[in-house]
Design an enzyme around this catalytic site. Structure first.
Site, PDB file in Angstrom:
ATOM      1  N   ASP A  10      -7.362  -2.422  14.460  1.00 25.50           N
ATOM      2  CA  ASP A  10      -8.749  -2.805  14.162  1.00 25.50           C
ATOM      3  C   ASP A  10      -8.832  -4.069  13.298  1.00 25.50           C
ATOM      4  O   ASP A  10      -9.869  -4.383  12.736  1.00 25.50           O
ATOM      5  CB  ASP A  10      -9.496  -1.636  13.493  1.00 25.50           C
ATOM      6  CG  ASP A  10      -8.852  -1.195  12.176  1.00 25.50           C
ATOM      7  OD1 ASP A  10      -7.896  -1.870  11.715  1.00 25.50           O
ATOM      8  OD2 ASP A  10      -9.315  -0.185  11.609  1.00 25.50           O
ATOM      9  N   HIS A  60      -7.125  -4.705  10.492  1.00 25.28           N
ATOM     10  CA  HIS A  60      -6.937  -4.569   9.043  1.00 25.28           C
ATOM     11  C   HIS A  60      -5.606  -5.140   8.576  1.00 25.28           C
ATOM     12  O   HIS A  60      -4.635  -5.180   9.327  1.00 25.28           O
ATOM     13  CB  HIS A  60      -7.137  -3.120   8.568  1.00 25.28           C
ATOM     14  CG  HIS A  60      -6.052  -2.156   8.947  1.00 25.28           C
ATOM     15  ND1 HIS A  60      -6.292  -1.000   9.650  1.00 25.28           N
ATOM     16  CD2 HIS A  60      -4.725  -2.152   8.698  1.00 25.28           C
ATOM     17  CE1 HIS A  60      -5.159  -0.354   9.816  1.00 25.28           C
ATOM     18  NE2 HIS A  60      -4.183  -1.026   9.246  1.00 25.28           N
ATOM     19  N   GLU A  96      -9.600  -1.706   5.531  1.00 29.32           N
ATOM     20  CA  GLU A  96     -10.250  -1.341   6.784  1.00 29.32           C
ATOM     21  C   GLU A  96     -11.496  -2.193   6.998  1.00 29.32           C
ATOM     22  O   GLU A  96     -11.970  -2.843   6.055  1.00 29.32           O
ATOM     23  CB  GLU A  96     -10.637   0.145   6.720  1.00 29.32           C
ATOM     24  CG  GLU A  96      -9.452   1.088   6.563  1.00 29.32           C
ATOM     25  CD  GLU A  96      -8.628   1.251   7.849  1.00 29.32           C
ATOM     26  OE1 GLU A  96      -8.667   0.352   8.705  1.00 29.32           O
ATOM     27  OE2 GLU A  96      -7.953   2.272   7.977  1.00 29.32           O
ATOM     28  N   ASP A 143       0.806  -1.215   0.000  1.00 26.54           N
ATOM     29  CA  ASP A 143       0.000   0.000   0.000  1.00 26.54           C
ATOM     30  C   ASP A 143       0.845   1.273   0.000  1.00 26.54           C
ATOM     31  O   ASP A 143       2.063   1.223   0.163  1.00 26.54           O
ATOM     32  CB  ASP A 143      -0.963   0.006   1.205  1.00 26.54           C
ATOM     33  CG  ASP A 143      -0.295  -0.431   2.503  1.00 26.54           C
ATOM     34  OD1 ASP A 143       0.953  -0.453   2.556  1.00 26.54           O
ATOM     35  OD2 ASP A 143      -1.014  -0.737   3.466  1.00 26.54           O
TER      36      ASP A 143
HETATM   37  C1  GLP Z   1      -0.659   0.426   8.513  1.00 26.06           C
HETATM   38  C2  GLP Z   1      -0.226  -0.441   7.334  1.00 26.06           C
HETATM   39  C3  GLP Z   1      -0.394  -1.925   7.651  1.00 26.06           C
HETATM   40  C4  GLP Z   1       0.270  -2.230   8.982  1.00 26.06           C
HETATM   41  C5  GLP Z   1      -0.358  -1.390  10.066  1.00 26.06           C
HETATM   42  C6  GLP Z   1       0.217  -1.670  11.445  1.00 26.06           C
HETATM   43  O1  GLP Z   1      -2.023   0.517   8.607  1.00 26.06           O
HETATM   44  N1  GLP Z   1      -0.980  -0.149   6.151  1.00 26.06           N
HETATM   45  O2  GLP Z   1       0.186  -2.692   6.604  1.00 26.06           O
HETATM   46  O3  GLP Z   1       0.142  -3.593   9.270  1.00 26.06           O
HETATM   47  O4  GLP Z   1      -0.138  -0.023   9.746  1.00 26.06           O
HETATM   48  O5  GLP Z   1       1.366  -0.892  11.665  1.00 26.06           O
HETATM   49  P1  GLP Z   1       2.409  -1.155  12.803  1.00 26.06           P
HETATM   50  O6  GLP Z   1       3.208  -2.329  12.353  1.00 26.06           O
HETATM   51  O7  GLP Z   1       3.226   0.083  12.868  1.00 26.06           O
HETATM   52  O8  GLP Z   1       1.648  -1.426  14.036  1.00 26.06           O
END
Ligand code: GLP
Length: 260
Positions: free
Chosen positions: A136, A138, A143, A67
């Site tokens: 959440d 995702h 989402e 993404d």
């Molecule tokens: C963002 C990214 C996800 C990732 C999430 C959690 O939303 N798009 O791919 O898994 O953050 O991030 P973190 O690893 O910093 O908790």
């Protein structure tokens, strides 16, 4: 699903790096799906170490990132392009033309999303997809209520995600509201998927993903439909799993299980 519970972030990261290295040793031109966020940073550090100290070779590897934020140019320090370059790509020997990250600044998002999907297929599909998980539930930026059959597209970020991301931006109004993301359907086509999660903040999402119903309210729960998924967790992220004793018992007895 294979559930691996580790004692630390380092152990989680090393376990994941070993999986990547095993794949590259058997298939040097593997296609990797990569994630951003704080979770995979340890994995990337370990891959860099393996490249520098053990000669792990990325010269034929192809990557696709999950993404990118809409509106952030590649050079923006919070863009996922910048993140990937700083935390992995500039430290290993992957040819720049083998790297794919969704564009946050294309003039035609619809055409770009289609191109991204086509390009994954042309490259033979993703062999190993690395995922983190949002608080959440995702995966990528799918989402809650994202279709479990969704493909690469623009997604409006949930308020929880915007709140979680605010710490990375100077002003609340700078936090992007939209992202371009692989869909749940795109992710499920990877041959193997590894989801990493650490910390208490992920424990509810992890429990819902592994033991809850398959629901678009927790898009990571769609991984239950995939035949080759591995969750690598630290003890805090695993702390709300009801069947934890079963997973640990399997882990301890794995070498004794019948081989197919
Ligand atoms: C963002 C990214 C996800 C990732 C999430 C959690 O939303 N798009 O791919 O898994 O953050 O991030 P973190 O690893 O910093 O908790």
């Amino acid at each position: 699903m294979e559930i691996v519970i580790t004692e630390s972030y380092e152990e989680m990261s090393k376990r994941a790096a070993q999986e990547v290295a095993n794949l590259l040793n058997t298939k040097p031109n593997a296609v990797l799906g990569l994630a951003t966020g704080s979770t995979p940073l340890g994995l990337y550090r370990e891959l860099i170490r393996m490249h520098k100290e053990e000669g792990l070779d990325f010269s034929q590897v192809i990557t696709f990132n999950l993404d990118e934020y809409v509106g952030l140019p590649k050079e923006h320090p919070q863009s996922y392009h910048y993140f990937m370059n700083e935390n992995l790509f500039k430290h290993i020997n992957i040819p720049p033309q083998n790297i794919h990250i969704p564009s946050g600044t294309t003039s035609n998002y619809k055409a770009f999303c289609q191109w991204y999907e086509d390009r994954i297929r042309q490259c033979g599909g993703i062999d190993l997809q690395i995922l983190g998980i949002g608080a959440d539930g995702h995966i990528a930026f799918n989402e809650p209520t994202s279709s479990l059959g969704s493909r690469t597209r623009i997604k409006t970020l949930a308020q929880q995600t915007i709140k979680d991301n605010a710490r990375f931006f100077d002003r609340p109004e700078d936090v992007p509201r939209y992202a371009i993301t692989m869909g749940v359907g795109t992710i499920l086509e990877a041959r193997k998927i590894i989801l990493l999660a650490n910390g208490k903040g992920k424990s509810d999402a992890v429990a819902a993903a592994i033991e809850g119903p398959v629901t678009s309210m927790c898009t990571a729960s769609a991984l239950q439909l995939h035949p080759n998924v591995m969750f690598i967790l630290d003890r805090e992220a695993a702390s709300k799993l009801k069947m934890i004793e079963y997973y640990e018992w399997i882990q301890a007895n794995l070498p004794g299980a019948p081989k197919s």
